[in-house]
Write an enzyme that holds these catalytic residues in place. Sequence first.
Site, PDB file in Angstrom:
ATOM      1  N   LEU A 174     -90.245  35.569 -29.897  1.00 57.68           N
ATOM      2  CA  LEU A 174     -90.042  36.938 -29.444  1.00 57.68           C
ATOM      3  C   LEU A 174     -89.968  37.009 -27.925  1.00 57.68           C
ATOM      4  O   LEU A 174     -90.512  36.160 -27.231  1.00 57.68           O
ATOM      5  CB  LEU A 174     -91.211  37.822 -29.905  1.00 57.68           C
ATOM      6  CG  LEU A 174     -91.411  37.960 -31.412  1.00 57.68           C
ATOM      7  CD1 LEU A 174     -92.619  38.838 -31.688  1.00 57.68           C
ATOM      8  CD2 LEU A 174     -90.178  38.548 -32.070  1.00 57.68           C
ATOM      9  N   CYS A 175     -89.326  38.053 -27.456  1.00 52.79           N
ATOM     10  CA  CYS A 175     -89.206  38.311 -26.021  1.00 52.79           C
ATOM     11  C   CYS A 175     -90.585  38.363 -25.384  1.00 52.79           C
ATOM     12  O   CYS A 175     -91.481  38.952 -25.976  1.00 52.79           O
ATOM     13  CB  CYS A 175     -88.474  39.636 -25.823  1.00 52.79           C
ATOM     14  SG  CYS A 175     -89.090  40.657 -24.501  1.00 52.79           S
ATOM     15  N   PRO A 176     -90.907  37.802 -24.255  1.00 53.44           N
ATOM     16  CA  PRO A 176     -89.988  37.159 -23.323  1.00 53.44           C
ATOM     17  C   PRO A 176     -89.929  35.636 -23.497  1.00 53.44           C
ATOM     18  O   PRO A 176     -89.416  34.959 -22.619  1.00 53.44           O
ATOM     19  CB  PRO A 176     -90.633  37.477 -21.975  1.00 53.44           C
ATOM     20  CG  PRO A 176     -92.100  37.367 -22.255  1.00 53.44           C
ATOM     21  CD  PRO A 176     -92.278  37.830 -23.682  1.00 53.44           C
ATOM     22  N   VAL A 177     -90.467  35.113 -24.602  1.00 56.21           N
ATOM     23  CA  VAL A 177     -90.593  33.655 -24.709  1.00 56.21           C
ATOM     24  C   VAL A 177     -89.240  32.929 -24.619  1.00 56.21           C
ATOM     25  O   VAL A 177     -89.146  31.917 -23.923  1.00 56.21           O
ATOM     26  CB  VAL A 177     -91.396  33.270 -25.975  1.00 56.21           C
ATOM     27  CG1 VAL A 177     -91.634  31.781 -26.005  1.00 56.21           C
ATOM     28  CG2 VAL A 177     -92.726  34.012 -25.996  1.00 56.21           C
TER      29      VAL A 177
ATOM     30  N   ASP B  50     -84.006  36.411 -32.055  1.00 57.16           N
ATOM     31  CA  ASP B  50     -84.383  37.708 -31.516  1.00 57.16           C
ATOM     32  C   ASP B  50     -83.182  38.291 -30.767  1.00 57.16           C
ATOM     33  O   ASP B  50     -82.761  37.752 -29.740  1.00 57.16           O
ATOM     34  CB  ASP B  50     -85.567  37.528 -30.556  1.00 57.16           C
ATOM     35  CG  ASP B  50     -86.019  38.844 -29.952  1.00 57.16           C
ATOM     36  OD1 ASP B  50     -85.461  39.888 -30.328  1.00 57.16           O
ATOM     37  OD2 ASP B  50     -86.917  38.825 -29.097  1.00 57.16           O
TER      38      ASP B  50
END
Lengths: 79, 436, 209
Positions: free
Chosen positions: A16-19, A43
Amino acid sequence: MLETKVDKVLDLKGLLCPVPVVKVSQAIKALPIGAVIEATATDPGVLADIPAWARSTGNEVLSIERQNKVITFRVKRVK
Amino acid sequence: MARLDANKATLVKDTLGKLIDRKLLASLEVCVRCGICAESCHYYLADPRPEHAPFYRSEQVRRLYRSLFDPIGRHLPWWVGAQRPTEESLAQLAEMAFSTCTLCRRCTLNCPSGCDTAQIMRAMRTVAVAAGLAPEMLVQLADASIAREEHLEDFKEIYLEQVRALEEEVREATGDPQAHIPVDVEGADILYVALSGAHTILPAAILFHEAGSNWTLSMFEASNYGVFLADTARAKRITERIVREAERLRVREVVVTDCGHAYTTLRWEAPNWFGKPFPFQVRSLIELVAGWISDGIITVDPTHNPEPVTYHDSCNLGRNSGLIEEPRTILRAVCQDFREMTPNREHNYCCGGGGGLVATPEWTDLRLKAGGPKAQQVRATGAQVVAASCDNCRIQLGDISEHYALGTRVVGLMELVVKALVPQRAKGHPLEADVA
Amino acid sequence: MSTLEVVTGVLALTGLAVCVVGLGWRVSGVQGRPFRWDVAPAKGSAARGVAYAFTLGMAPWAKESTRRHLLAYVRGILLHLAIFAGLAWLAASPWHAEVPKVVRLLTASVLTAGMAMGLAGFWMRRREPALRQLSTPDDYASLGLVTLFLATAALSAVAAWCLPGLWALSGLMLAYIPFGKLRHFVYFFYTRTFFGLLFGRRGVLESAR
Ligand code: SF4
Ligand code: SF4
């Protein structure tokens, strides 16, 4: 997709963001200028996040494509 | 020890000096180093070393402060432990402020004097940013948010395409072929600000549809890495995108998705940066959904979530924003077996992922270690599912579930609601507007 | 009055004057810093938050930290109560002979207990690794001054000949307050108020929701 030489492949599926942005940024730092990363993610946030990140860091998104739920993009290290 | 060059020394002094308002000064001066707050910090609990105690950290910043602003510290530094900054000490202070404090304020709640260590760490972060010592990733993410507005035309199509793809899923979930995700609708009541990614858009879209809300989706994401940097100029710039959009669309309220820092920022902090309240109300989606459930506007069936569920109070939403009972109203309605962690609510432990830590890979080991107390809390509940209402927490809870082999699944609070939802709208259920 | 009494009396009064002026300087320092009320609409009650911060919020059972460190917290409370008693005794000390013996004995026992709490402070500071590492000469000097003040105050309550000792030490301690950590009490009222405002307005504290 253009046939570009890919120097590193990243699997960002399920993250998931920001990964995804963090992983791309980290990976690109370890590569020389001109190198290309190809990554796959699920994502849809990356659709806007990766181009925005590339703009602000001065890197280049070569392509970004979506097939069903999988997004594949290529980023070239410019700086 | 390399002395700071004159320019940098002035920069550090000026930056810190500008930050010292009455609140910060009081917190810098009040601590007597009594040691009482040590275990209130999850870092210390996970690894009880002196440098993990809140007062140890804040004392390092106080030493800098005394050396620059306190007459005794300037003239008799050894007497009060003042320490003039050097290149090395400044780098250490920057690392400490960004890596060993999630700004959760649990120690503030536990200090007999109410010393706001988080504010002190935030000030140190600001000084670090000014001195060019900020973590690179946080800077990149903040700047990417700014770039997203500056080059909106480049991203708009791609974003709308993503939204259109999600609409299909909304139709499927609600059984209503008319369901859609409105974007850029002038005169809507609600501007909903999600995060990047489907998981905060989809559940909200389903629920807004079911509640019959007059809403529109923001072009921007709610997260604000400028806040983690404690760089008010960047943070304000990122928030401005949403404020401008809300004003342009003339909405009555801005609803923020399940995201701790984004809500705290827009609800509590940002109005202070602009010096006036916003011309719209700011609420969290959690508040709306709790209200819809209590008022019978949406129908939920807890048997859809039969497994034991526990809830992690995000420090930003709970301890820092007072969203304490609302998530519980939701969970008691949508789950069959809701179990509290101990301690909970405003006393909850930080998961270790706050303050931007999930976006700074250089400190992953430290972050996972600091998640130890949270892992113990989760394990003690025996729950199979951990509900999170903040994306940063969600990432960290997933990571610690794996790291500590908890065997738990982490889901978003709104995903649990959607799972429990019994769609009524397709059957002509009264709309929120009619009920109101 | 003996010369010693006059000299030490003047010392005490000078210390008091330095203390008042010094604290005035400190207060104007904090008042001179900007303060802005939060403009975001409140969720809970700021007033109730502040009221809680200064009342039940100070109770030993109100916080996890003070429950965990009950002894240290109670020590702190007793020490502070003893200091107030000591200052009250200092104000009354010129009229030593007129204070009933039972009151003086009572005062002496409270102050002795306070002195023991002061000594315990040294022990705590040495025992806890984090406190040991962080403690500065100012920490020890401040604690030492207060402990000695309580000791001489206790002694003087039962033995009038010790009064010059109390006055001399009081002069020293009072004069030191604005310059060392003893001044923290001034800021306590600020941080506690800000704590109540923050967690009260935001509806975090149960009593302010
Ligand atoms: S922050 Fe508060 S509890 Fe912690 S050492 Fe300082 S005064 Fe004591
Ligand atoms: S704010 Fe949280 S992380 Fe930071 S020192 Fe206090 S308890 Fe620890």
